[in-house]
Design a protein around this motif. Structure first.
Motif, short mmCIF file in Angstrom:
data_model
loop_
_atom_site.label_atom_id
_atom_site.label_comp_id
_atom_site.label_asym_id
_atom_site.label_seq_id
_atom_site.Cartn_x
_atom_site.Cartn_y
_atom_site.Cartn_z
N LEU A 65 -49.01 40.88 -0.31
CA LEU A 65 -49.44 41.95 0.60
C LEU A 65 -50.11 41.39 1.85
CD1 LEU A 65 -50.64 44.66 -1.95
CD2 LEU A 65 -48.65 44.78 -0.41
N GLN A 66 -50.76 40.23 1.72
CA GLN A 66 -51.31 39.60 2.93
C GLN A 66 -50.17 39.22 3.89
OE1 GLN A 66 -54.52 36.87 0.90
NE2 GLN A 66 -54.75 36.68 3.11
N CYS A 67 -49.06 38.80 3.32
CA CYS A 67 -47.90 38.46 4.16
C CYS A 67 -47.32 39.70 4.84
CB CYS A 67 -46.83 37.76 3.33
SG CYS A 67 -47.38 36.20 2.59
N VAL A 68 -47.22 40.79 4.08
CA VAL A 68 -46.71 42.04 4.67
C VAL A 68 -47.69 42.54 5.73
CG1 VAL A 68 -45.90 44.39 4.27
CG2 VAL A 68 -45.52 42.65 2.54
N ALA A 108 -49.49 40.75 7.71
CA ALA A 108 -49.22 39.97 8.94
C ALA A 108 -47.99 40.54 9.65
CB ALA A 108 -49.02 38.50 8.60
N ALA A 109 -46.98 40.91 8.88
CA ALA A 109 -45.76 41.48 9.46
C ALA A 109 -46.02 42.86 10.05
CB ALA A 109 -44.67 41.57 8.38
N ARG A 110 -46.87 43.61 9.39
CA ARG A 110 -47.19 44.98 9.82
C ARG A 110 -47.74 45.00 11.25
NH1 ARG A 110 -51.28 49.01 9.66
NH2 ARG A 110 -52.91 47.42 9.43
N LEU A 111 -48.45 43.95 11.63
CA LEU A 111 -49.10 43.90 12.95
C LEU A 111 -48.19 43.33 14.04
CD1 LEU A 111 -52.62 42.70 11.73
CD2 LEU A 111 -51.91 45.03 12.32
N ALA A 112 -46.96 43.03 13.71
CA ALA A 112 -46.03 42.43 14.68
C ALA A 112 -45.70 43.42 15.79
CB ALA A 112 -44.76 41.98 13.97
N PRO A 113 -45.37 42.91 16.97
CA PRO A 113 -44.90 43.80 18.04
C PRO A 113 -43.43 44.18 17.79
CG PRO A 113 -44.84 41.52 18.78
CD PRO A 113 -45.42 41.50 17.39
N SER A 114 -43.01 45.31 18.36
CA SER A 114 -41.61 45.73 18.27
C SER A 114 -41.26 46.58 19.48
CB SER A 114 -41.37 46.53 16.98
OG SER A 114 -42.25 47.63 16.90
N ALA A 115 -39.97 46.70 19.74
CA ALA A 115 -39.51 47.46 20.90
C ALA A 115 -40.00 48.89 20.80
CB ALA A 115 -37.99 47.42 20.98
N GLY A 130 -40.45 39.37 10.26
CA GLY A 130 -40.15 38.47 9.14
C GLY A 130 -40.84 37.13 9.31
N GLU A 131 -40.91 36.64 10.56
CA GLU A 131 -41.53 35.34 10.76
C GLU A 131 -43.06 35.44 10.65
OE1 GLU A 131 -40.16 32.69 10.39
OE2 GLU A 131 -41.24 31.08 11.38
N HIS A 132 -43.63 36.58 11.01
CA HIS A 132 -45.06 36.77 10.72
C HIS A 132 -45.29 36.62 9.21
CE1 HIS A 132 -47.04 38.91 14.42
NE2 HIS A 132 -46.12 38.05 14.82
N PHE A 133 -44.42 37.25 8.42
CA PHE A 133 -44.51 37.15 6.96
C PHE A 133 -44.44 35.68 6.53
CE2 PHE A 133 -42.99 36.96 2.66
CZ PHE A 133 -43.37 38.12 2.00
N CYS A 134 -43.45 34.96 7.06
CA CYS A 134 -43.22 33.57 6.61
C CYS A 134 -44.36 32.64 7.04
CB CYS A 134 -41.89 33.05 7.16
SG CYS A 134 -40.46 33.89 6.44
N LEU A 135 -44.88 32.81 8.25
CA LEU A 135 -45.97 31.95 8.69
C LEU A 135 -47.24 32.24 7.89
CD1 LEU A 135 -45.44 31.98 12.58
CD2 LEU A 135 -45.05 30.05 11.02
#
Lengths: 193, 193
Positions: A31-34, A36-43, A116-121
């Motif tokens: 869930l910590q990984c998700v 990080a992904a949740r806060l990612a920017p998107s179009a 996805g890369e936020h999740f992976c990092l």
């Protein structure tokens, strides 16, 4: 936490991980990984990503059987990862599809890459290894997880504690093959790090 | 460097930055961002990304005129950024296009998202602000930079030192809207961070 941590060190240490320890991964870490992904920017801040995390062994077996058969057998190795994540796209709105058409870019795929890369990092920082998997049967994955049709599987991530022996660095093009200034000027050389 | 640095703190502090200080950005810093992108993973390690960094004011003016005209006027604000990066795709090999067709995913767009976000996160760590820009005239950008036809503009990044006053956090969906376990199970709640 390592006090000498930096993003560049994290990025240098990240490897695509294809062999994992048997140890399971706690949902708190996943869930910590998700997060990080949740806060990612998107179009247009559309946040089109949906993470389906498969950590139940029986569910993972079904997914592996349906997703890694036939022509997709080369990615069967991923069935041995303790966790598989099916990263789905929530079907685009008509407005977003129109904008993508005018601009000529599939924004949602870029958004999936970013999140996805936020999740992976984040996984890497937590000591987990990951591997992006594009080569799988999407309809099979959809069936295995009984996904609503709004959710289109796009890519998968294998997640677990890495077996260090297999963590070789991948080769990369030199900086001056991928970077130019203004109308094609070559970059100055980077100081050694 | 801040010794309390963590990736999650970096990700929480990142904002899409649309207003910049006039201060120019050194090429050494820009190259550190490209170096972070260079190490990104990609499908079959194809590394399809090419970074065209525009930091010459005259070149940037030409680019802004050609890329942010007509229907693309809403992104004209980006002309005020000290640096614009045109992130291009090196045309895919036939083998890669075939694989994308069989798997049903445009891998190269995901790769661009991953590498571009490595750039943006590295920029954030260095005190720079960035904004992804999808809404621009690609042919115009290609003409302005006299790009070889092998290089297809996909997306742009505005880069510079942020004017803090405009760095509001973007709203995000809740975790349980974007994350599910196994066959649709809702996630347990995260402990407060």
């Amino acid at each position: 936490m390592d006090n000498n941590f930096s993003l560049s060190a994290l990025i240098r240490s990240r490897r695509s991980t294809r062999r994992f320890q048997e140890q399971s991964v706690s949902r708190a870490l996943l869930l910590q990984c998700v997060e990080a992904a949740r806060l990612a920017p998107s179009a247009e801040n559309s946040q089109p990503w949906r993470f389906f995390i498969v950590d139940d062994p029986a569910c993972k077996d079904t997914l592996a059987q349906k997703a890694f058969g036939g022509v997709f057998l080369p990615t069967r190795w991923a069935a041995a990862a303790p966790v598989l994540v099916v990263l789905c796209l929530q079907t685009d709105s008509i407005a977003k599809r129109m904008a993508s058409k005018v601009a000529g870019t599939t924004f949602s795929m870029i958004d999936i890459g970013i999140a996805g890369e936020h999740f992976c990092l984040q996984a890497e920082e937590l000591g987990l290894g990951t591997c992006w998997i594009g080569w799988f049967d999407k309809k099979g994955a959809q069936q295995a997880l009984k996904l609503d049709k709004r959710f289109q599987p796009v890519i998968m991530l294998a997640v677990g504690y890495p077996l260090d022996s297999n963590r070789r660095p991948g080769k990369r093009k030199d900086l001056d093959e991928i970077c130019f200034f203004n109308q094609g000027e070559k970059p100055p050389h980077l100081p050694p790090s």
